[in-house]
Design a protein around this motif. Structure first.
Motif: not given
Length: 382
Positions: A263, A267, A304, A306, A315
């Protein structure tokens, strides 16, 4: 060429030097003058001249000749920030090492506070706090600094998992020298070199301590900043994340850890792809495609965490490799931002300027950090 070492210091401060003639003395003086008189042999400075094109090499020779405890390494060719740090590490004699960039500086009282905490707790890694200092003298607290508050004396990452989200730079960590060898960690060439170095320190540490004190002044807005330099070298980030995630799979195969790092990676990549100062428009589509490839390659089997909202939508678009939809979202976001901008002041006072991105040198040493803070603060994207 290496100067004779000082005897068994507790702390080696490694300073890679390239193209910082105007800032070099401020950096070195802030370290040397802060060493208490009774600790003169406890701290050494290892300054690495990374084939600097200005007078830095000459200044370092003169400085080392007149200041005990300062050692110099002079490289014949420019190797970049990561390998220059490695060169300093190879000759550092301290039990602990701290990588300080040569255009930054330490506030008074830092070295005594660092030494006291190292002696008290003997950590594998100590994280310190910092301030961003702008050219106009304005000080800015980093967006990740609140994560350092209220941490007990010694912890593991499992006790304080939020520490993984603290800005992932080398200069905000003081590291036990033999611990680096145990983890088989060194810096890799290329931009974004802190990615496969900083996270593993926290993952592998049995003893982490936090010095919740501003111990570092991080210079902003220096000419030639990588984060404001359009270049294809921002693609180096993909290799660096491959190295990080491969290291974690090999050494610490934990699904939750993999998901957290995944994650953070997405990002970070969205910060880069959305930033006009880093990517020329003709590179944006190719970079987005690489982010989508990275997403598919490293997506955890169990998923994961999100994020929600617009960040989560981005994403999902990466996961679908939907560049056209992403580009439309980006245009809409920027148009909305222009609509929300306040009207110019009629009293002769201009509106406050936007906060600049973190700075770094254009060639070696390269400084591409601050991505954690950009993500936490919501800057640089979509």
């Amino acid at each position: 060429m290496v100067n004779p070492p000082a005897p068994t210091p507790l702390l080696s401060v490694v300073v890679p030097v390239h193209g910082v003639e105007a800032y070099l003395h401020q950096c070195l003086d802030s370290i040397r003058r802060d060493v208490p008189a009774g600790d003169a042999g406890t701290v050494e400075i290892v300054a690495v001249d990374d084939a600097s094109p200005d007078r830095c090499g000459e200044l370092l020779r003169a400085y080392a000749a007149t200041h005990p405890g300062v050692r110099t390494v002079h490289l014949e060719t420019n190797v970049g920030l990561g390998p220059a740090r490695n060169a300093g590490l190879e000759v550092a004699g301290g039990d602990y090492v701290w990588f300080v960039d040569s255009d930054d500086w330490l506030p008074p009282g830092t070295i005594p506070a660092v030494l006291a905490r190292l002696r008290a707790h003997r950590p594998d890694v100590m994280i310190i706090d910092h301030l961003r200092v702008h050219e106009d003298g304005r000080h800015e607290t980093d967006a990740s600094s609140p994560l350092l508050r209220g941490v007990p004396d010694v912890v593991r990452l499992a006790d304080r998992p939020q520490l993984l989200r603290v800005q992932h730079t080398a200069w905000n960590k003081v590291v036990r020298r033999t611990f680096l060898d145990e983890l088989e960690l060194r810096f890799h060439p290329g931009w974004y070199e802190d990615i496969p170095f900083s996270h593993p320190l926290l993952i592998g540490a049995e003893r982490i301590c936090v010095l919740d004190r501003v111990c570092y002044h991080y210079r902003q807005g220096r000419q030639g900043a990588i984060t404001s330099t359009r270049s294809g070298r921002h693609f180096d980030a993909f290799d660096q994340y491959d190295r990080l995630l491969d290291w974690v799979r090999r050494r610490y195969p934990d699904d939750r850890l993999h998901a957290e790092l995944f994650g953070l990676m997405v990002n970070h990549m969205l910060v880069v792809v959305g930033n006009d100062d880093r990517l020329h428009p003709h590179l944006r589509r190719a970079f987005f495609r690489r982010v989508a490839e990275q997403y598919r390659r490293h997506l955890p089997a169990s998923g994961y965490p999100r994020p929600g909202g617009v960040a989560g939508l981005k994403h999902r678009l990466v996961g679908r490799d939907s560049y056209l939809a992403y580009a439309a979202l980006r245009r809409a976001h920027r148009l909305a931002g222009r609509v929300r901008q306040p009207a110019p002041s009629t009293a002769g006072h201009p509106s406050a300027p936007a906060l600049p991105e973190p700075s770094g040198a254009a060639d070696g040493p390269a400084r591409v950090d601050g991505s954690q803070s950009d993500v936490l603060a919501g800057r640089g994207s979509p």
